[in-house]
Design a protein around this motif. Sequence first.
Motif, PDB file in Angstrom:
ATOM      1  N   THR A  49       0.684  -0.901  -0.022  1.00 48.98           N
ATOM      2  CA  THR A  49       0.372   0.156   0.097  1.00 48.98           C
ATOM      3  C   THR A  49       0.965   1.372   0.123  1.00 48.98           C
ATOM      4  O   THR A  49       2.134   1.099   0.289  1.00 48.98           O
ATOM      5  CB  THR A  49      -1.434  -0.108   1.210  1.00 48.98           C
ATOM      6  N   GLN A  50       0.004   2.497  -0.011  1.00 45.45           N
ATOM      7  CA  GLN A  50       0.732   3.962  -0.077  1.00 45.45           C
ATOM      8  C   GLN A  50       1.521   4.157   1.158  1.00 45.45           C
ATOM      9  O   GLN A  50       2.801   4.310   1.706  1.00 45.45           O
ATOM     10  CB  GLN A  50       0.507   4.929  -0.507  1.00 45.45           C
ATOM     11  N   ARG A  81      -7.219  -1.236  -6.689  1.00 52.19           N
ATOM     12  CA  ARG A  81      -8.256  -1.227  -5.297  1.00 52.19           C
ATOM     13  C   ARG A  81      -7.774  -2.281  -4.385  1.00 52.19           C
ATOM     14  O   ARG A  81      -8.323  -3.398  -5.211  1.00 52.19           O
ATOM     15  CB  ARG A  81      -9.562  -0.403  -5.697  1.00 52.19           C
ATOM     16  N   ASN A  82      -7.642  -2.578  -3.418  1.00 53.64           N
ATOM     17  CA  ASN A  82      -8.373  -3.662  -2.674  1.00 53.64           C
ATOM     18  C   ASN A  82      -9.525  -4.160  -2.832  1.00 53.64           C
ATOM     19  O   ASN A  82     -10.551  -2.972  -2.735  1.00 53.64           O
ATOM     20  CB  ASN A  82      -7.633  -3.209  -0.926  1.00 53.64           C
ATOM     21  N   PRO A  83      -9.794  -4.778  -3.080  1.00 55.74           N
ATOM     22  CA  PRO A  83     -11.565  -5.661  -3.100  1.00 55.74           C
ATOM     23  C   PRO A  83     -11.746  -5.207  -1.787  1.00 55.74           C
ATOM     24  O   PRO A  83     -13.272  -5.393  -1.676  1.00 55.74           O
ATOM     25  CB  PRO A  83     -11.705  -7.331  -4.063  1.00 55.74           C
ATOM     26  N   ALA A  84     -11.169  -6.091  -0.785  1.00 55.68           N
ATOM     27  CA  ALA A  84     -11.414  -6.348   0.744  1.00 55.68           C
ATOM     28  C   ALA A  84     -11.612  -5.111   1.247  1.00 55.68           C
ATOM     29  O   ALA A  84     -12.643  -4.726   2.085  1.00 55.68           O
ATOM     30  CB  ALA A  84     -10.818  -7.432   1.173  1.00 55.68           C
ATOM     31  N   ASP A  85     -11.135  -3.765   1.173  1.00 58.06           N
ATOM     32  CA  ASP A  85     -11.186  -2.274   1.586  1.00 58.06           C
ATOM     33  C   ASP A  85     -11.094  -1.729   0.530  1.00 58.06           C
ATOM     34  O   ASP A  85      -9.661  -1.249  -0.036  1.00 58.06           O
ATOM     35  CB  ASP A  85     -10.346  -2.222   2.473  1.00 58.06           C
ATOM     36  N   ARG A  87     -10.796   1.522   0.749  1.00 56.21           N
ATOM     37  CA  ARG A  87      -9.660   2.684   1.342  1.00 56.21           C
ATOM     38  C   ARG A  87      -8.758   2.793   0.632  1.00 56.21           C
ATOM     39  O   ARG A  87      -7.996   3.064   0.471  1.00 56.21           O
ATOM     40  CB  ARG A  87      -9.991   2.805   2.437  1.00 56.21           C
ATOM     41  N   GLU A  88      -8.036   1.197   0.492  1.00 55.60           N
ATOM     42  CA  GLU A  88      -6.590   1.080   0.493  1.00 55.60           C
ATOM     43  C   GLU A  88      -6.521   0.176  -1.021  1.00 55.60           C
ATOM     44  O   GLU A  88      -7.241   0.085  -1.601  1.00 55.60           O
ATOM     45  CB  GLU A  88      -6.491  -0.069   1.175  1.00 55.60           C
ATOM     46  N   HIS A  89      -5.141   0.694  -1.603  1.00 56.14           N
ATOM     47  CA  HIS A  89      -5.163   1.068  -2.640  1.00 56.14           C
ATOM     48  C   HIS A  89      -3.323   0.521  -3.045  1.00 56.14           C
ATOM     49  O   HIS A  89      -2.705   0.788  -2.101  1.00 56.14           O
ATOM     50  CB  HIS A  89      -4.500   2.289  -3.580  1.00 56.14           C
ATOM     51  N   TYR A  90      -3.263  -0.821  -3.496  1.00 51.25           N
ATOM     52  CA  TYR A  90      -2.671  -1.516  -3.881  1.00 51.25           C
ATOM     53  C   TYR A  90      -1.126  -1.153  -5.127  1.00 51.25           C
ATOM     54  O   TYR A  90      -1.767  -0.556  -5.693  1.00 51.25           O
ATOM     55  CB  TYR A  90      -2.386  -3.022  -4.329  1.00 51.25           C
TER      56      TYR A  90
END
Length: 143
Positions: A49-50, A81-85, A87-90
């Motif tokens: 993540t960032q 984008r993290n499919p589980a969250d 708000r989180e980006h990989y």
Amino acid sequence: MKQVQLISRSLRQINNLYKKMLTKELSAFELDHHFEALLMLAIQERPITQNQLAELLQVDKSRVVSIISYLEQRKLIYIERNPADRREHYIHLSPDAVSSIPHIERSVEKINEVAEFGIEHEKLVTFFEVSEMIQQNLLKQAI
């Protein structure tokens, strides 16, 4: 009057010269000093993540946003984008970035050889040990 010597001044001079040589060596890639972020992403076993990249590079989150934007514009990374969250980006390296990593690594090795020329291995080990100790001492005081 005694002249006070700032440790940071010597380290900053080394850092500036080192980055200047690497930037010149890697000028064809137009990375604007962001080769370290690409190398850090390349050694990760999974996308990060960032926030994780900010921690690895030891820079603040706003600086990482700038780095990511720069690398994304040059199509060296892409964001998922993290499919589980949501708000989180990989962050992922693009195929172009992956293919450039060996050249970046060779360039770093070349500059390291220049920087280490004429210095005994034991002295380099000591330098890195002392650098780590200084960092740990300062971290203890920062907390």
